[in-house]
Design a protein around this motif. Structure first.
Motif, short mmCIF file in Angstrom:
data_model
loop_
_atom_site.label_atom_id
_atom_site.label_comp_id
_atom_site.label_asym_id
_atom_site.label_seq_id
_atom_site.Cartn_x
_atom_site.Cartn_y
_atom_site.Cartn_z
N GLU A 175 0.91 -1.28 0.18
CA GLU A 175 0.08 0.06 -0.06
C GLU A 175 0.77 1.23 -0.06
O GLU A 175 0.28 2.27 -0.58
CB GLU A 175 -1.01 -0.08 1.02
N LYS A 176 1.99 1.33 0.57
CA LYS A 176 2.87 2.34 0.62
C LYS A 176 3.32 2.64 -0.80
O LYS A 176 3.45 3.84 -1.16
CB LYS A 176 4.20 2.05 1.51
N GLU A 177 3.94 1.64 -1.54
CA GLU A 177 3.98 1.73 -2.95
C GLU A 177 3.09 2.37 -3.69
O GLU A 177 3.29 3.15 -4.62
CB GLU A 177 4.70 0.50 -3.54
N ARG A 178 1.99 2.02 -3.50
CA ARG A 178 0.65 2.51 -4.41
C ARG A 178 0.57 4.09 -4.05
O ARG A 178 0.02 4.84 -4.92
CB ARG A 178 -0.51 1.73 -3.94
N ALA A 179 0.57 4.36 -2.77
CA ALA A 179 0.32 5.76 -2.57
C ALA A 179 1.56 6.72 -2.74
O ALA A 179 1.38 7.93 -2.94
CB ALA A 179 0.30 5.77 -0.98
N ALA B 117 -10.87 11.70 2.73
CA ALA B 117 -10.52 9.98 2.73
C ALA B 117 -10.08 9.68 1.34
O ALA B 117 -9.52 8.49 1.21
CB ALA B 117 -11.89 9.36 2.68
N THR B 118 -9.98 10.21 0.22
CA THR B 118 -9.59 9.93 -0.96
C THR B 118 -7.99 10.35 -1.15
O THR B 118 -7.61 10.27 -2.24
CB THR B 118 -10.25 10.57 -2.16
N HIS B 119 -7.42 10.99 -0.37
CA HIS B 119 -5.73 11.27 -0.27
C HIS B 119 -5.13 10.08 -0.25
O HIS B 119 -5.53 8.85 0.38
CB HIS B 119 -5.45 11.95 1.05
N PRO B 120 -3.99 9.75 -1.20
CA PRO B 120 -3.39 8.73 -1.60
C PRO B 120 -2.85 7.92 -0.20
O PRO B 120 -3.19 6.64 0.08
CB PRO B 120 -2.24 9.07 -2.36
N ALA B 121 -2.40 8.73 0.77
CA ALA B 121 -1.89 8.04 1.95
C ALA B 121 -3.13 7.75 2.93
O ALA B 121 -2.66 6.57 3.65
CB ALA B 121 -1.06 9.32 2.86
N VAL B 122 -4.11 8.48 3.06
CA VAL B 122 -5.23 7.89 3.66
C VAL B 122 -5.55 6.67 2.99
O VAL B 122 -6.35 5.76 3.79
CB VAL B 122 -6.23 9.16 3.97
N GLN B 123 -5.98 6.67 1.81
CA GLN B 123 -6.54 5.50 1.18
C GLN B 123 -5.39 4.18 1.57
O GLN B 123 -6.04 2.97 1.67
CB GLN B 123 -6.57 5.73 -0.32
N ALA B 124 -4.23 4.51 1.54
CA ALA B 124 -3.28 3.40 1.70
C ALA B 124 -3.64 2.82 3.11
O ALA B 124 -3.58 1.66 3.24
CB ALA B 124 -1.91 3.90 1.56
#
Length: 300
Positions: A18-22, A259-266
């Motif tokens: 998930e970190k890599e995705r964000a 909630a749609t921020h990349p880090a929050v989604q991760a």
């Protein structure tokens, strides 16, 4: 020990995916309970000793200092603090700025509940009335957290929320559940706020049932391009089995605080994965603290 390492490897794999995705930079400390021993097994330590702006995650540290004074008999949760128009932070997070009717007063316990659940910004200033910045920092140093410090300003009763490291925040959470940070009463009070249904739900707790959310004690913080969250996952009996500190910055969409921020989604994807990874794990080395049962009401 082997079981905790296996589960820690699962936690690490979920985190890395998930970190890599964000994207962006992460400052992380994740650990899994070792079962019977007091020291948890590290799963991820990434930039864990880098000092970062902790933002509202440091509200746990602020509450710790205030509750330390309560434990020493210098303050009480039922004493009142004044909410004046001058002390209210306009906009931002929380409920005090929505009142529109000042002056008023609340108990210190009410201010701490607002600080830790809805992350109220005015509650920071209310805490500063009873625990000035210099004293607050001294308390944290004495407890072994020299890098977890608020940033003083000209007014001694006000401060920016300051800095920490992933390791120190992790160790503070561990000290809390081991009962070495605060008294048993203050420990229960602080954990009850972080596990409350109205505590942060956009990250780790987002895709969970109400019963699962009750097993998570969490505090988030955000400012600029940073999106942070730290907390604990408990087993059904109320013993902590996973400790997480996830400081992150530099992701895309820095003006999105939803909630749609990349880090929050991760983090929202990590949460159910972490919960599944520690399913069945028990921790007998610390007191079990079962969460209060959530019972919605319909008025009356």
């Amino acid at each position: 020990m082997e079981d905790s390492r296996y589960r820690g490897n699962q936690v690490a794999a979920i985190y890395r995916r998930e970190k890599e995705r964000a994207g962006g930079t992460w400052y992380t400390y994740l650990s899994v309970a070792s079962g019977t021993g007091p020291t948890p097994t590290p799963a991820v330590r990434e930039n864990a000793d880098t000092v970062v702006e902790a933002y509202s995650v440091n509200k746990i540290a602020v509450a710790t200092a205030v509750l330390d004074k309560v434990d020493r008999g210098l303050l009480s949760l039922d004493q009142r603090v004044d909410v004046t128009s001058a002390i209210v932070v306009p906009g931002g997070d929380g409920i005090f700025s929505l009142d529109g009717a000042y002056p008023s007063s609340v108990t210190l316990g009410h201010a701490l509940a607002a600080l830790l659940t809805v992350s109220d910004d005015t509650a920071v200033r209310l805490c500063g009335l009873v625990c000035p910045a210099a004293e607050l920092n001294q308390i944290l140093v004495a407890k072994g957290f020299p890098k977890t410090q608020v940033e003083p300003v000209a007014n001694p009763n006000r401060f920016f929320l300051g800095t920490s490291t992933a390791r120190e925040t992790h160790d503070l959470l561990q000290a809390l559940v081991r009962g070495t940070l605060l008294s048993a009463t203050s420990t229960t009070f602080l954990l009850n706020q972080l596990r409350a249904p109205i505590a942060f739900t956009d990250g780790i707790r987002r895709t969970m049932s109400s019963a699962e959310r009750a097993r998570i004690a969490t505090k988030a913080g955000w400012f600029g391009n940073a999106r942070h969250e730290a907390g604990l996952i408990f087993d059904p009996a109320g013993a902590p089995v996973l400790t997480y500190v996830l400081f992150a910055d530099g992701q895309a969409d820095p003006d999105n605080f939803g909630a749609t921020h990349p880090a929050v989604q991760a983090r929202a994807a990590m949460g159910p994965g972490f919960l599944a990874a520690v399913d069945g794990l028990r921790n007998t080395s610390v007191p079990a603290r079962k969460a209060t049962t959530y019972r919605p009401t319909n008025g009356g």
